[in-house]
Every structure is written in C-alpha cells, then in structure tokens.
Write a protein that holds these residues in place. Structure first.
Motif, PDB file in Angstrom:
ATOM      1  N   SER A  75       0.805  -1.223   0.000  1.00  0.00           N
ATOM      2  CA  SER A  75       0.000   0.000   0.000  1.00  0.00           C
ATOM      3  C   SER A  75       0.836   1.271   0.000  1.00  0.00           C
ATOM      4  O   SER A  75       0.283   2.374  -0.083  1.00  0.00           O
ATOM      5  N   ARG A  78       6.051   1.563  -4.731  1.00  0.00           N
ATOM      6  CA  ARG A  78       6.154   1.971  -6.125  1.00  0.00           C
ATOM      7  C   ARG A  78       6.820   0.825  -6.896  1.00  0.00           C
ATOM      8  O   ARG A  78       8.022   0.589  -6.735  1.00  0.00           O
ATOM      9  N   ASN A 126      -0.782  -1.533  -5.651  1.00  0.00           N
ATOM     10  CA  ASN A 126      -0.934  -0.502  -4.625  1.00  0.00           C
ATOM     11  C   ASN A 126      -2.167   0.341  -4.931  1.00  0.00           C
ATOM     12  O   ASN A 126      -2.160   1.145  -5.871  1.00  0.00           O
ATOM     13  N   THR A 129      -1.711   4.358  -1.883  1.00  0.00           N
ATOM     14  CA  THR A 129      -1.186   5.659  -2.267  1.00  0.00           C
ATOM     15  C   THR A 129      -1.216   5.880  -3.769  1.00  0.00           C
ATOM     16  O   THR A 129      -0.899   6.972  -4.235  1.00  0.00           O
ATOM     17  N   ARG A 130      -1.602   4.875  -4.541  1.00  0.00           N
ATOM     18  CA  ARG A 130      -1.601   4.994  -5.992  1.00  0.00           C
ATOM     19  C   ARG A 130      -2.959   4.555  -6.535  1.00  0.00           C
ATOM     20  O   ARG A 130      -3.881   4.327  -5.770  1.00  0.00           O
ATOM     21  N   GLY A 131      -3.086   4.452  -7.854  1.00  0.00           N
ATOM     22  CA  GLY A 131      -4.414   4.197  -8.380  1.00  0.00           C
ATOM     23  C   GLY A 131      -4.448   3.602  -9.760  1.00  0.00           C
ATOM     24  O   GLY A 131      -3.610   2.763 -10.132  1.00  0.00           O
ATOM     25  N   GLU A 133      -3.901   4.573 -12.965  1.00  0.00           N
ATOM     26  CA  GLU A 133      -2.848   4.670 -13.974  1.00  0.00           C
ATOM     27  C   GLU A 133      -1.676   3.762 -13.664  1.00  0.00           C
ATOM     28  O   GLU A 133      -1.154   3.071 -14.552  1.00  0.00           O
ATOM     29  N   GLU A 134      -1.244   3.729 -12.389  1.00  0.00           N
ATOM     30  CA  GLU A 134      -0.110   2.897 -12.004  1.00  0.00           C
ATOM     31  C   GLU A 134      -0.423   1.413 -12.165  1.00  0.00           C
ATOM     32  O   GLU A 134       0.427   0.615 -12.557  1.00  0.00           O
ATOM     33  N   THR A 195     -10.316   0.694 -11.455  1.00  0.00           N
ATOM     34  CA  THR A 195      -9.008   0.089 -11.677  1.00  0.00           C
ATOM     35  C   THR A 195      -9.145  -1.233 -12.424  1.00  0.00           C
ATOM     36  O   THR A 195      -8.380  -1.516 -13.357  1.00  0.00           O
TER      37      THR A 195
END
Length: 507
Positions: A75, A78, A126, A129-131, A133-134, A195
C-alpha cells in the motif's frame, strides 16, 4: 478413549479440488525476502542470489501460487522502484513495517524465482497511495508483448517475453485504519471498479481479487463486502478473506477448535456474495480468495515487537514475527486446510502467510541453515495428495467442551477422491489433548479399497504439545506412521493419537 464415525459416499462430492487452494505469500516484510528466499553470498545461493536450500524446501512443500509483494507493504510501494539496473534502484522508507527497503529484489527477480519454484504469481497492486494509472501501467509492463512504452521498458530491462501474470489483487486490507491509504467501503469499491476496468482493457484475460474484510471481527465486516461488490461485482472475479488465529491465555481447547470460526467466516462471506449477486441480477459467480491465513501470536507483535522495532530506528529487513510453531499449532493448521478444502466449491484460492521466516512453515538463518517448521507438514501432505474431487463427509464424533465455541466434534476431517487413480485420501485431526480416538470410516460406493498409506503428526516420544522444530533440532516433529489403520468389512478402522493430524490413503 473417544470415538468418531465418518461416512463417505462416492456420489456426494463438493467440487473439483482447486489447485490454487495451496498457495503461499511472499511479502517485503522482515526476513521473508532478504535472507529468506534471497541472500547473495550465502553458501547455498546461486548466481542470482536465490537460496537453493530454501528453494528445495519450497518445491518439497508444493505451493501452487504465491502472492507478492504484500501485504501492508504494497500500500506504499512503487513497483517501478523494483525494476531496472539494481544499482540505480532507490532506497525507500517502508512505513508499513518501519524499515528500509533497498529494492535489490523486485519484480524481475521474483518472476525468475517463481519460475524456479514452479509457482504461479499472484501480483498485488498498490491502491493505498496509488491508483488506476499505475495499475494499468504495471499490467502493460508485465503482460503486453511489446511495441508500447511500458512493455518496451520491460524488454530493455532484460525480459523479452511477457511475464503472463494472470492473477491480481486490487490492493490490501484497505478496510483497516492501520493501512496506508485506508478507505471507506464506498471509496474503495469505486476505485476497485475503475481500476479493474482499466486493467482488463490492457489484458482481458486476467483475474482480479477485490479486497474483503481484514478479519471477521472488523466493525465493517459484511457491510464492507456488500458495498464493495455492489460497485465492482461485474469487474472482479474474487473477494478476499484474511484471518489469523492464536492460542489465547492457554485455552488450547478453543484454539484447536478455531476451524469452526473459519467455517463460519467463509459461510458469512459466501452469503454476502450471493446476496449481492441476487440483488444485482448478476449472472457471473464471484468466489473467494482466502489470501492470508495462518496461526500468528499477534498480541506479542502488537505489545512487544512493534514498539521494539520502532525504537531501533529504520533498518533493513529486521527480524519480524518469526513465530516458532509447535505440535499444537501444526494440528490447528491442519484443521484450517481441512476447512478450506471443505469449501472448495467457493474458496478457489488460499495463501498461507507467509512462506519463509515471517510466521512461516520454512525458517532460515542468515548465512546458516534452512529447515521445516511443524506447520510445514500438513500443508505439504495436502498439497501433494489432495486430487480429484472434494468429498462431502458426514461426521459423528464425541464432543469436546470449549470456552469460545461450546461443544465441538473431537475430530475434524476432509477428503478427496481421484477417479482417474481410484485413490481416496482422508485428512483428519483429533482435537482432544488427552484421548486417542477410535475412528471408523464407512465407505459407500467404493469397492476393494485398502490402506496404502497412513501417517500422523502428533506429540513425539519424550516431547509435549509445545515441541517445535528448531535449527538445532530440525526434525523433532514430522509425519510418522499411523499404526493399525486397515479396511475391515468395507470400513476403515484407525486409532488417532491425541492431538494429531493424520492422512489415510486408500486405493
């Protein structure tokens, strides 16, 4: 002497044995990765730094799928930090476990390791902290053949062919206030839905696991699953379950009956899934990924270990929840495997957490040996022997009184039948701490079977229920022959030792 009777009928089955039920979990936490599966410079390390002694034990144990890289760790992770030349990878703070992540081991290394271990990868993304696109980029990097930004980056990083990862977790434990990026059910449900849509636009062959409740005791349990699935039912294939159990205040009887709690937890999640399916008039079936389960003394972690790690400051891969498992723990693990197998019609994936060192069936020491914990044995036997169809059992047994669950059966069992080989395998635990159990298994629709193998895990001679496997005594607890198991007049007769988990093979 207690007694039990189990009836098995060839025509009463539950489902095909889900091979993904025998999964494990590798998280960037403690010493699971570093000095666990990966330790450059170790006498047993290969040229990539993979510990061959650990790999041999993993292959022996037989997990079919491994969830990676977390867990709470994911979570704040990167994924780009773990690809490309190792010397260029950044060192990062991991807030989940208050450690420093070197990123010396990342996605490419894990893919290579998983191929060596002959396991399927279950990749977690993750969503703390990310969403969107990642997550979309990671699927492209992993699975697209080439000719695009992310897939060509993978090829430049040394992997010409796609990784072909089919199984993905949409985050981890985001219902929990401890989680980086904690969300409400509505917030997470919408994020998971969008997502999932974006990921499947990149690769429509992937399977997706939505985050369910972190445990049955969560105040949002039930409503969380209902809300998340109301948003994302059509986009996901599974919803997750997590549960850890421990012996509390010496109450061994309740601890040995924790599979009763696991059964109820699974049944509750099934009911919620089916309620959402009916209300939404959905035609597809969402099933369960029980992708974290084990015995864990989490009170010790919360009260002692967490504070000690924080006080020591930011370190690389410190020792973290390296529980030492005993005979009692192993029998309980065996009953959890029984529960998962009994629910094989709806629980299609399960991951014992974790694989090495961190509450794990395999332990290793930096620069030293690797060995099997007591909990290794039930997993290895069931992963190897459970084939074909899960059989529906009728159990009648003497009762054991527990503080938490009232009276429970003294035996806990599951069984499989492989029509191709004609083999029936019974997995059965005796929960009694003091009494052996005279077991009779009535076989209906099976002709000419005989016992071809019978083993048990129980208290070793000269030991007690707390006996463990240590680096100095790695074979103190293991599977031993179960004496006097035989077929008499169409029924199996066996005496189960007190506090035991046994396997009886018939062919």
């Amino acid at each position: 002497m207690a007694d039990a009777r189990i009836t098995i009928d060839r025509d009463f089955t539950i489902a095909d044995v889900p091979r993904r039920l025998f999964g494990s979990f590798v998280e960037h936490m403690g010493r699971c990765v570093y000095t666990g599966i990966y330790e450059p410079g170790h006498p047993q390390a290969d040229e990539r730094g993979f510990r061959r002694d650990v790999l041999e034990l993993v292959r022996e144990m037989g997990p079919t799928v491994i969830r990676y890289p977390g867990g709470n760790f994911v979570s704040g992770y990167r994924w780009e930090d773990g690809v490309g030349p190792v010397g260029d990878r950044p060192r990062r703070i991991d807030g989940a476990w208050h450690t420093i992540e070197t990123n010396a081991f990342g996605l490419h290394e894990f893919v290579d390791w998983a191929r060596e271990a002959d396991v399927e990868i279950m990749e977690a993304i993750n969503l703390g902290t990310r969403g969107v696109e990642e997550a979309r980029a990671l699927v492209e990097y992993s699975n697209h053949p080439g000719g695009t930004y992310w897939s060509d980056m993978r090829r430049r990083n040394g992997a010409e062919d796609p990784f072909g990862i089919k199984l993905w977790c949409l985050g981890n434990e985001l219902d929990g206030p401890w989680q980086i990026g904690h969300k409400t059910a509505a917030e997470y449900g919408r994020l998971a839905q969008e997502t999932a849509k974006a990921m499947k636009l990149v690769d429509d062959s992937i399977e997706l696991v939505a985050v369910g409740s972190s445990n049955r005791g969560m105040p949002t349990f039930g409503t969380w699953e209902h809300t998340v699935l109301t948003h994302a039912y059509d986009e996901v294939d599974y919803i997750s379950m997590h549960a850890y159990y421990r012996e509390l205040d010496g109450d061994a009887e309740s601890f040995l009956a924790e599979a009763v709690e696991m059964d109820a937890f699974i049944d509750g999640v099934i009911a919620t899934i089916d309620a959402v399916k009916a209300a939404g008039k959905h035609t597809k079936q969402v099933n369960i990924s029980f992708d974290e389960w084990n015995v864990w003394d989490f009170d010790r972690y919360n009260n002692e270990e967490e504070a000690a790690i924080a006080a020591a400051g930011w370190r690389e891969h410190p020792r973290l929840i390296e529980d030492t498992y005993n005979v009692t723990d192993a029998v309980v693990v065996g009953t959890f495997l029984n529960s998962l197998l009994r629910h094989g019609d709806r629980v299609h994936i399960a991951n014992q957490a974790q694989l090495v060192n961190v509450i794990a069936p395999i332990r290793s020491e930096q620069g030293g040996a690797a060995w099997r914990q007591t909990s290794f044995w039930p997993f290895e036997r069931m992963a190897r022997l459970a084939r074909g169809r899960v059989l529906q059992l009728a159990v009648s047994a003497s009762q054991i009184a527990t503080k938490q669950y009232g009276d429970v059966d003294s035996v806990d069992a599951a069984a499989t039948f492989d029509e191709e080989t004609g083999r029936v395998v019974l997995f059965v635990a005796n929960r009694s701490l003091e009494s052996a159990n005279d077991l009779t298994v009535d076989l209906r629709g099976f002709d000419g079977l005989r016992v071809v193998g019978a083993e048990t895990l129980t208290i070793p001679e000269g030991g007690d229920r707390f006996t463990s496997n240590l680096e100095t005594t790695p074979d103190a607890v293991h599977m031993v022959p179960l004496s006097a198991a035989e077929v008499v007049d169409g029924s199996v007769r066996a005496t189960l030792p007190a506090l035991s988990w046994s396997v009886i093979e018939l062919a």
